[in-house]
Design an enzyme around this catalytic site. Structure first.
Site, PDB file in Angstrom:
ATOM      1  N   LYS A 106      -4.268   1.784  -6.243  1.00  0.00           N
ATOM      2  CA  LYS A 106      -3.960   0.974  -5.069  1.00  0.00           C
ATOM      3  C   LYS A 106      -2.576   0.354  -5.225  1.00  0.00           C
ATOM      4  CE  LYS A 106      -8.184   1.705  -3.730  1.00  0.00           C
ATOM      5  NZ  LYS A 106      -8.489   2.622  -2.616  1.00  0.00           N
ATOM      6  N   GLY A 107      -1.879   0.221  -4.086  1.00  0.00           N
ATOM      7  CA  GLY A 107      -0.579  -0.427  -4.110  1.00  0.00           C
ATOM      8  C   GLY A 107       0.593   0.516  -4.312  1.00  0.00           C
ATOM      9  N   LYS A 110      -8.424   4.250   4.006  1.00  0.00           N
ATOM     10  CA  LYS A 110      -7.104   3.645   3.782  1.00  0.00           C
ATOM     11  C   LYS A 110      -6.852   2.447   4.695  1.00  0.00           C
ATOM     12  CE  LYS A 110      -5.329   4.924   0.976  1.00  0.00           C
ATOM     13  NZ  LYS A 110      -5.669   4.631  -0.452  1.00  0.00           N
ATOM     14  N   GLY A 111      -7.943   1.809   5.106  1.00  0.00           N
ATOM     15  CA  GLY A 111      -7.781   0.624   5.952  1.00  0.00           C
ATOM     16  C   GLY A 111      -7.893  -0.678   5.192  1.00  0.00           C
ATOM     17  N   ARG A 138      -6.516  -0.523  10.790  1.00  0.00           N
ATOM     18  CA  ARG A 138      -5.126  -0.758  10.382  1.00  0.00           C
ATOM     19  C   ARG A 138      -4.222   0.013  11.329  1.00  0.00           C
ATOM     20  NH1 ARG A 138      -3.304   1.252   4.338  1.00  0.00           N
ATOM     21  NH2 ARG A 138      -1.263   0.232   4.194  1.00  0.00           N
ATOM     22  N   THR A 183       3.775   2.618  -3.406  1.00  0.00           N
ATOM     23  CA  THR A 183       4.828   2.479  -2.394  1.00  0.00           C
ATOM     24  C   THR A 183       4.878   3.744  -1.546  1.00  0.00           C
ATOM     25  OG1 THR A 183       6.118   1.070  -3.868  1.00  0.00           O
ATOM     26  CG2 THR A 183       7.285   2.085  -2.015  1.00  0.00           C
ATOM     27  N   HIS A 184       4.907   3.569  -0.235  1.00  0.00           N
ATOM     28  CA  HIS A 184       4.933   4.725   0.661  1.00  0.00           C
ATOM     29  C   HIS A 184       6.268   5.459   0.588  1.00  0.00           C
ATOM     30  CE1 HIS A 184       1.641   2.870   3.454  1.00  0.00           C
ATOM     31  NE2 HIS A 184       1.209   3.185   2.260  1.00  0.00           N
TER      32      HIS A 184
END
Length: 418
Positions: free
Chosen positions: A369-370, A163-164, A244, A372-373
Site C-alpha cells: 500500500k502507498g 482500490k477504493g 473513489r 506512488t502512481h
C-alpha cells in the site's frame, strides 16, 4: 456337639418374636449409620465439586477470553498489525461476564475438565497436575455455547470497490471490540459459492452476543450474481461501499498490476481502443469498475439504499475519524474508533492506526500500500474525467451524495497513491 446342644436349648427358651425384633433392630441401626455415612460423603463431594467449579470457571473465562479475542485484539495490516487497547478488551469481556451465565452444557464441560485433571494427578502422583484442554476441545466449547460465541454468517459486508480503500476501512473497524471480521477476502459470492453456506460460515470468527460479523470482498460490487446471492442469504444485511474518484482508482488499479507484471503496456495504451479518435476502452476492467452507477443499479434491485452506506475514499484519507464515525453509526456501534486511533503518515500518504495511549511508532498498511502512481499524460486524464462525468452525475443522484470528483481533474487528489 456340646456347642450345638447348648444353642438348641437357648433357641428353644427364647421366644421367636423377641429374636425377630432383636434382629430387626440391628438391621435398622446398621442401615441408619450407613445412610449417615453416605450423606456426609455426598455432601463433601458436592462441596468439593462446587468449590472446584468456581475456580475452574474463573480459569475457563480467562482461557476463553484469550481464545476469542486472540485475533480481534490484534488488527492485522497485511504483514503488520495494530494491537487493540487493553482497556477496551477488558470492558468487552467484563460486560460479557456480567451479562451471561453458565448453562448446563458448560457446567458439564467444566466438571469434565476437573475430572480429567484429577485423573492426570492420580496417574502421576509425584507430578503437579496440568490443565489438559486442547485447542480443538476449546473450539468445540466455544462454538457450541452461545455464551462464549458462535460462528455466524456476516451481518455486514464491505462489497467494494477495489482500490477504493476497503482494506484501510476494514482494519480500522477491527479496532472496535464489537466487530469481528475475516482478515482475508473469502470471495464466496463470486468464486466459491458452490461450496455452500456452511463452508462460508466456518470462515467466520466466533462472535459473542452484540458483536457484528463482517467480511470484505471488493469484487462483489462488480459481480452480477452477487446481489441476488447475498439477498438469498440475508435480505436485511448491511452493505458498505468505499468509492473513489474513478480516474484515480483506475490509475491505482493499473499501478498494482504493474508492480506484479512490469511487462504490461502503458496505462495510455490500455485505456484507449483508438487514442487518435478518443475511443476509450470501457471493457478494460480498470476502467469498467469505475462506472459505479452501472453496478449500483444491480444492487438496488435487491436492497434499499437504507441498507447501503457509501464511504468516500478521499475523505477516509483526509478525515478518517469522521468517516469512521459515520460507518459506526450505520452499523449501530458505539463510536469507539476516533481520531485518537489515527496518525497521518506523510511518507505513505495516508493515515496509520495506533493505540490512543501508545507512544510507539504507529503501524501502517503493508508495503503493498502507498505506491506512488506513475505519471500519466494529462490529456488522457482529462479525457477520462470527461468520459466518467455523466456516470458520476448519475451515481450522485442515485446515492444522494455529491463526491465532487470533478474538482480533481488535475489528477493530484489526496488519493494519488495506490
Amino acid at each position: 456337639m456340646a456347642f450345638w446342644s447348648s444353642t438348641s436349648v437357648f433357641t428353644s427358651k427364647v421366644p421367636r418374636k423377641i429374636l425377630f425384633m432383636f434382629t430387626l433392630s440391628l438391621s435398622v441401626t446398621y442401615l441408619f449409620y450407613s445412610l449417615m455415612s453416605c450423606y456426609n460423603s455426598f455432601q463433601f463431594q458436592e462441596n468439593y465439586v462446587y468449590q472446584g467449579r468456581l475456580v475452574t470457571e474463573e480459569t475457563t473465562f480467562v482461557t476463553l477470553r484469550e481464545k476469542l479475542y486472540s485475533t480481534s485484539s490484534q488488527v492485522y495490516l497485511d504483514e503488520e498489525f495494530v494491537e487493540r487497547t487493553a482497556t477496551e478488551q477488558t470492558i468487552a469481556v467484563s460486560s460479557v461476564r456480567n451479562s451471561v451465565g453458565i448453562d448446563e452444557r458448560t457446567a458439564g464441560w467444566v466438571r469434565a475438565q476437573a475430572a480429567t485433571t484429577r485423573s492426570a494427578a492420580a496417574a502421576a502422583p509425584g507430578e503437579p497436575p496440568e490443565f489438559s484442554t486442547t485447542d480443538s476441545e476449546l473450539r468445540r466449547a466455544v462454538n457450541c455455547t452461545s455464551d462464549y460465541g458462535v460462528k455466524k454468517l456476516p451481518q455486514a459486508i464491505i462489497i467494494g470497490v477495489k482500490k477504493g480503500g476497503t482494506r484501510a476501512l476494514l482494519e480500522a473497524l477491527r479496532v472496535h471490540p464489537d466487530v469481528r471480521a475475516v482478515g482475508n477476502e473469502p470471495h464466496f459470492f463470486d468464486r466459491n459459492y458452490e461450496k455452500g453456506l456452511d463452508w462460508y460460515r466456518e470462515l467466520m470468527p466466533s462472535t459473542l452476543e452484540g458483536q457484528i460479523t463482517m467480511e470484505k470482498t471488493p469484487s462483489y460490487f462488480v459481480t452480477n450474481s452477487a446481489p441476488k446471492r447475498i439477498h438469498s442469504m440475508a435480505r436485511d444485511i448491511k452493505l458498505i461501499i468505499v468509492v473513489r474518484n474513478p480516474v484515480t482508482r483506475a490509475i491505482s488499479d493499473y499501478t498494482q498490476t504493474l508492480s506484479k507484471r512490469p511487462e504490461i503496456p502503458t496505462f495510455e495504451v490500455l485505456a484507449f481502443k483508438n487514442r487518435t479518435l478518443g475511443l476509450i476502452d470501457a471493457s478494460w476492467s480498470a476502467l469498467r469498475i469505475g462506472i459505479y452507477a452501472l453496478h449500483l443499479e444491480s444492487w438496488m434491485q435487491y436492497f434499499p439504499l437504507s441498507q447501503m452506506h457509501f464511504v468516500s475514499g478521499e475523505r477516509l484519507i483526509i478525515d478518517p475519524a469522521g468517516e469512521m464515525a459515520k460507518v459506526q453509526d450505520f452499523l449501530g456501534l458505539k463510536r469507539i474508533v476516533t481520531d485518537k486511533h489515527f496518525y497521518f503518515n506523510k511518507t505513505k500518504g495516508f493515515p496509520c492506526l495506533k493505540k490512543p495511549e501508545d507512544s510507539s511508532t504507529p503501524r501502517c498498511l503493508g508495503k503493498s500500500k502507498g505506491r506512488t502512481h506513475p505519471k500519466i499524460d494529462p490529456d488522457v486524464i482529462r479525457r477520462l474525467h470527461k468520459f466518467y462525468k455523466p456516470f458520476n452525475m448519475m451515481f450522485y443522484q442515485m446515492t444522494g451524495q455529491n463526491f465532487q470528483w470533478e474538482l480533481e481533474e488535475d489528477g493530484n487528489s489526496p488519493g494519488s497513491r495506490d
